[in-house]
Motif scaffolding. Structure first.
Motif, PDB file in Angstrom:
ATOM      1  N   LEU A 234       0.838  -1.201   0.000  1.00 20.05           N
ATOM      2  CA  LEU A 234       0.000   0.000   0.000  1.00 20.05           C
ATOM      3  C   LEU A 234       0.871   1.248   0.000  1.00 20.05           C
ATOM      4  O   LEU A 234       0.405   2.339  -0.239  1.00 20.05           O
ATOM      5  CB  LEU A 234      -0.899   0.014   1.241  1.00 20.05           C
TER       6      LEU A 234
ATOM      7  N   ALA B 193       1.365   2.466  -9.558  1.00 18.73           N
ATOM      8  CA  ALA B 193       0.154   2.318  -8.746  1.00 18.73           C
ATOM      9  C   ALA B 193      -0.742   1.221  -9.305  1.00 18.73           C
ATOM     10  O   ALA B 193      -1.312   0.424  -8.554  1.00 18.73           O
ATOM     11  CB  ALA B 193      -0.610   3.637  -8.689  1.00 18.73           C
ATOM     12  N   ALA B 194      -0.851   1.165 -10.636  1.00 15.95           N
ATOM     13  CA  ALA B 194      -1.721   0.165 -11.254  1.00 15.95           C
ATOM     14  C   ALA B 194      -1.157  -1.241 -11.064  1.00 15.95           C
ATOM     15  O   ALA B 194      -1.896  -2.185 -10.770  1.00 15.95           O
ATOM     16  CB  ALA B 194      -1.892   0.469 -12.734  1.00 15.95           C
TER      17      ALA B 194
ATOM     18  N   ALA C 225      -1.693  -2.350  -7.573  1.00 18.05           N
ATOM     19  CA  ALA C 225      -3.102  -2.732  -7.383  1.00 18.05           C
ATOM     20  C   ALA C 225      -3.293  -4.186  -7.812  1.00 18.05           C
ATOM     21  O   ALA C 225      -3.965  -4.959  -7.133  1.00 18.05           O
ATOM     22  CB  ALA C 225      -4.013  -1.814  -8.180  1.00 18.05           C
ATOM     23  N   THR C 226      -2.689  -4.542  -8.921  1.00 19.63           N
ATOM     24  CA  THR C 226      -2.815  -5.911  -9.413  1.00 19.63           C
ATOM     25  C   THR C 226      -2.133  -6.893  -8.449  1.00 19.63           C
ATOM     26  O   THR C 226      -2.665  -7.970  -8.169  1.00 19.63           O
ATOM     27  CB  THR C 226      -2.201  -6.024 -10.819  1.00 19.63           C
TER      28      THR C 226
ATOM     29  N   ARG D  18      -1.718  -6.515  -5.206  1.00 18.58           N
ATOM     30  CA  ARG D  18      -2.590  -6.649  -4.031  1.00 18.58           C
ATOM     31  C   ARG D  18      -3.775  -7.544  -4.348  1.00 18.58           C
ATOM     32  O   ARG D  18      -4.204  -8.365  -3.544  1.00 18.58           O
ATOM     33  CB  ARG D  18      -3.109  -5.266  -3.606  1.00 18.58           C
ATOM     34  N   ASN D  19      -4.308  -7.365  -5.544  1.00 16.42           N
ATOM     35  CA  ASN D  19      -5.480  -8.132  -5.950  1.00 16.42           C
ATOM     36  C   ASN D  19      -5.194  -9.628  -6.026  1.00 16.42           C
ATOM     37  O   ASN D  19      -6.015 -10.451  -5.635  1.00 16.42           O
ATOM     38  CB  ASN D  19      -5.958  -7.597  -7.308  1.00 16.42           C
TER      39      ASN D  19
ATOM     40  N   PHE E 179      -6.599  -8.500   2.787  1.00 14.41           N
ATOM     41  CA  PHE E 179      -6.561  -7.536   3.897  1.00 14.41           C
ATOM     42  C   PHE E 179      -7.739  -7.725   4.844  1.00 14.41           C
ATOM     43  O   PHE E 179      -8.868  -7.938   4.408  1.00 14.41           O
ATOM     44  CB  PHE E 179      -6.634  -6.098   3.356  1.00 14.41           C
TER      45      PHE E 179
ATOM     46  N   LEU F 239     -16.091  -8.556  -4.034  1.00 14.84           N
ATOM     47  CA  LEU F 239     -15.467  -7.310  -4.500  1.00 14.84           C
ATOM     48  C   LEU F 239     -14.074  -7.490  -5.123  1.00 14.84           C
ATOM     49  O   LEU F 239     -13.835  -7.020  -6.237  1.00 14.84           O
ATOM     50  CB  LEU F 239     -15.440  -6.276  -3.366  1.00 14.84           C
ATOM     51  N   PRO F 240     -13.130  -8.187  -4.448  1.00 12.22           N
ATOM     52  CA  PRO F 240     -11.790  -8.304  -5.070  1.00 12.22           C
ATOM     53  C   PRO F 240     -11.839  -9.010  -6.424  1.00 12.22           C
ATOM     54  O   PRO F 240     -11.068  -8.680  -7.322  1.00 12.22           O
ATOM     55  CB  PRO F 240     -11.002  -9.139  -4.056  1.00 12.22           C
TER      56      PRO F 240
ATOM     57  N   LEU G  29     -14.136  -8.787  -8.614  1.00  7.26           N
ATOM     58  CA  LEU G  29     -14.677  -7.921  -9.671  1.00  7.26           C
ATOM     59  C   LEU G  29     -13.556  -7.197 -10.402  1.00  7.26           C
ATOM     60  O   LEU G  29     -13.756  -6.712 -11.512  1.00  7.26           O
ATOM     61  CB  LEU G  29     -15.645  -6.898  -9.078  1.00  7.26           C
ATOM     62  N   TYR G  30     -12.401  -7.137  -9.764  1.00  9.71           N
ATOM     63  CA  TYR G  30     -11.264  -6.478 -10.424  1.00  9.71           C
ATOM     64  C   TYR G  30     -10.363  -7.497 -11.117  1.00  9.71           C
ATOM     65  O   TYR G  30      -9.216  -7.224 -11.416  1.00  9.71           O
ATOM     66  CB  TYR G  30     -10.492  -5.629  -9.416  1.00  9.71           C
TER      67      TYR G  30
END
Lengths: 250, 408
Positions: A58, A78-79, A82-83, A85-86, A91, A110-111, A113-114
């Motif tokens: 993060l 950042a992108a 994000a991937t 973390r996904n 968390f 939710l996770p 969906l990405y």
């Protein structure tokens, strides 16, 4: 360190506060092995939260490296982060951070969906995770219809749903009463026994005792790194209930 | 996250703050409605003008007599310079002219029983029907005898019929026009109002000599003098040519080379056009004012989106923590703003449909909503959503996940 799921190498984090530079982390090197159950402890300002943010991708360090299964993530955009973390990190937060007015099932999904996963498959996965944490009958409940402990279970299901390499929990029992906190710790121990890698931040030694390894931070440095045989949360929960019953009868 | 899911997320977010969403949309609703209504009224007016030109015959000149001066002194009578012979000459000598109808005009009271009415009284011959596109609802036109002997007969317009006869049959009835008994032999089909708001049906046609000799009671400069000649041209392409030829012919006949000849050639459809253009500029201005309201609505959207981003900072932080990339967050908020605007546009369209219906039915205006205006206004409001939603959405996408998660 080579086989670690996650590792930090001489990680430093500096914050500029006007004229002064605050060194939140002053060179921390530690590896989290596959299947570890680690409790991160320390007083506030010790650097333990900053350390967790680093593990969670993060935040990026001022210097040093963070390796996720051997891959350096410190220079990622950042992108890309994000991937990462996904795909690799789950968390759990002190305040649960569930989306209000959204069902438990949708929160857990939710996770996913990405990701590119088809919706039906994502739904099935989310249902399975909710069953795993004992909420198989609460799929359509909104967070406001759930108790604190149940909300945290939903959050844990959400952390599990993308089958992460490591689950990071930041004071997961902080907003819960003792009994519910013990239930959550029992759930974590159960997940640990299934082979999950867990890192949890806590300032309560009672809670840290349920982990098999303790990292203690002080003044931005890793003070202690010790293995211990963990207490059984299930046993502690039973004892607590017995004790409370005894109190009530008295 | 695909677009359908994003749309669903946006829909849920808007529904949660229903009142706020509606109030925010209000600016767009009013703006879109105002623009559509203005354009509809503009199209309606345009349509009316076209209809009127069609009624007039788009290819008609009216040549008016003017006072004629000679040696500084006004010649006798009303000084009308044109005569029936000029009309005949126009018809015979200019090949592109299909018909040239002479006309004199008078006014007077038309009395029937105890009712009286004061329409325009026009002395004409039967060429007027073709020249001004009139047709008979009932009855007949003038006979040759009636025309040559100043017969006491009249053809009346719909308004005159309504006012004097109501539902009863006027044919064969005798009215008194300036004390002269006149028999009604025909009724014209209605034309309605012209763009100036004048009632075109408030007229009485009588043989041209009847008006000259029996009704107007004014000494004329010539026994065959007329007030105007209605000239119909075969095709509107010939209009400029015929105008020149008319001018040349009449100058020759009236023996004048003056810059200001004693006649005036008017192109009626041009007059209507000019008026229509003025009206269209006015409508354009109103539409521009309406667009300002759209702009203000857009700013309202931006404002609310900024509030929404701030309120949902933790949600954004969470989404980022579990794997939303900045682009995902950007899209989420952009779609929300676009949805807000598009819904506002749709509601504005509904409002406009209702209003134009009411305006048509209760105020009697013609309003035409063209399909491309509908598409354009909805598209435009969505565009406003993108434009004014972009800044808040970008702001959301640039949040740092940890700070967003910690936001209280």
């Amino acid at each position: 360190m080579q086989n670690a799921v996650m590792a930090t190498l001489k990680v430093e984090k500096h914050y500029r506060m006007g004229e002064q530079v605050l060194k939140a982390l002053k060179g921390v090197s530690v590896g989290i092995g596959q299947g570890d159950f680690v409790a991160v402890m320390g007083p506030s300002g010790s650097g333990k939260s900053t350390f967790m943010n680093m593990l969670g991708c993060l935040d990026s360090p001022s210097s040093g490296q963070i390796l996720l299964k051997g891959t350096d993530v410190t220079r990622m955009s950042a992108a890309e982060l994000a991937t990462v973390r996904n795909r690799h990190i789950g968390f759990v937060f002190q305040q649960f951070n569930l989306l209000p007015r959204t069902t438990a099932l949708d929160n857990v999904m939710l996770p996913l969906l990405y990701t590119a996963m088809p919706r039906a498959q994502a739904r099935e996965r989310a249902r399975h995770c909710l069953e795993l944490v004992g909420l198989g009958k609460r799929l359509d409940h909104h967070p406001s219809q759930l108790s604190g402990g149940q909300q945290q279970r939903v959050a844990i299901a959400r952390a599990l749903v993308n089958e992460p390499d490591i689950i990071l929990a930041d004071e997961p029992t902080g907003a819960l009463d003792t009994e519910t906190g013990l239930e959550i710790m029992a759930l974590f121990q159960q997940l640990h026994q299934q082979g999950k890698t867990l890192v949890l931040v806590t300032h309560e030694p009672d809670i840290a005792a349920f982990a098999s390894r303790q990292l203690v931070f002080r003044d931005g440095l890793l003070l202690t790194d010790r293995q211990s045989s963990p207490l059984d949360a299930q046993q502690a929960l039973a004892d607590f209930r017995q004790h409370r019953l005894a109190e009530a009868l008295k | 996250m695909n677009s359908l899911m994003l749309l669903n997320v946006a829909w849920v977010a808007l529904r949660v703050n229903l009142l706020r969403s509606i109030l925010t949309m209000l600016g767009i609703i009013i703006g879109v409605a105002a623009v559509i209504i203005m354009l509809a009224l503009g199209s309606g007016a345009r349509y009316e003008v076209d209809q009127q030109i069609k009624n007039l015959g788009g290819n008609v000149f009216i040549v008016f007599s003017r006072m004629r001066f000679m040696g500084g002194a006004q010649q006798g009578g009303t000084g009308q310079s044109l005569t029936e012979m000029d009309a005949l000459a126009i018809e015979n000598q200019i090949p592109q002219v299909t018909v040239a109808a002479p006309m004199v005009q008078s006014s007077g009271q038309v009395i029937y029983g105890n009712l009286n009415w004061a329409p325009s009284i026009l002395g004409v011959d039967n060429k007027i029907y073709q020249a001004q596109s009139w047709s008979l609802a009932e009855g007949r036109t003038f006979t040759e005898t009636e025309l040559s002997s100043a017969g006491r007969v009249a053809v009346i317009g719909q308004t005159v019929k309504r006012e004097l006869f109501g539902a009863s049959d006027p044919l064969g009835q005798t009215v008194r026009i300036n004390k002269v008994p006149v028999t009604i032999i025909g009724v014209l089909n209605g034309k309605g109002q012209n763009t100036q708001g004048n009632d075109q049906d408030d007229i009485v046609f009588m043989p041209i000599d009847t008006v000259r000799k029996r009704i107007s009671g004014i000494t004329l400069s010539s026994p065959k003098a007329v007030r105007s000649i209605v000239v119909q041209v075969a095709s509107d392409r010939d209009m400029p040519l015929v105008e020149q030829e008319l001018d040349a012919l009449l100058r020759q006949r009236l023996r004048t080379t003056a810059n200001d000849p004693p006649f005036r050639i008017r192109n009626l459809s041009e007059m209507v056009e000019t008026r229509a253009q003025t009206m269209q500029i006015f409508n354009g201005l109103l539409a521009a004012v309406a667009s300002v309201s759209l702009l203000v609505g857009g700013i309202g959207i931006m404002n609310i989106m900024l509030v929404s981003v701030t309120e949902r900072t933790r949600e954004i932080g969470l989404r980022m923590a579990v794997g939303a990339r900045p682009a995902d967050i950007l899209r989420q908020f952009l779609i929300e703003a676009v949805l807000l605007c598009a819904l506002g546009g749709a509601l504005g369209l509904t409002l406009a449909l209702g209003t134009t219906w009411a305006v048509e039915h209760f105020l009697g205006y013609t309003a035409i909503i063209e399909p491309q205006v509908v598409l354009m206004s909805i598209g435009f409001s969505a565009l406003i959503g993108v434009f004014f939603g972009y800044y808040p959405a970008r702001k959301a996408s640039r949040l740092q996940p940890i700070e967003a998660l910690r936001y209280e």
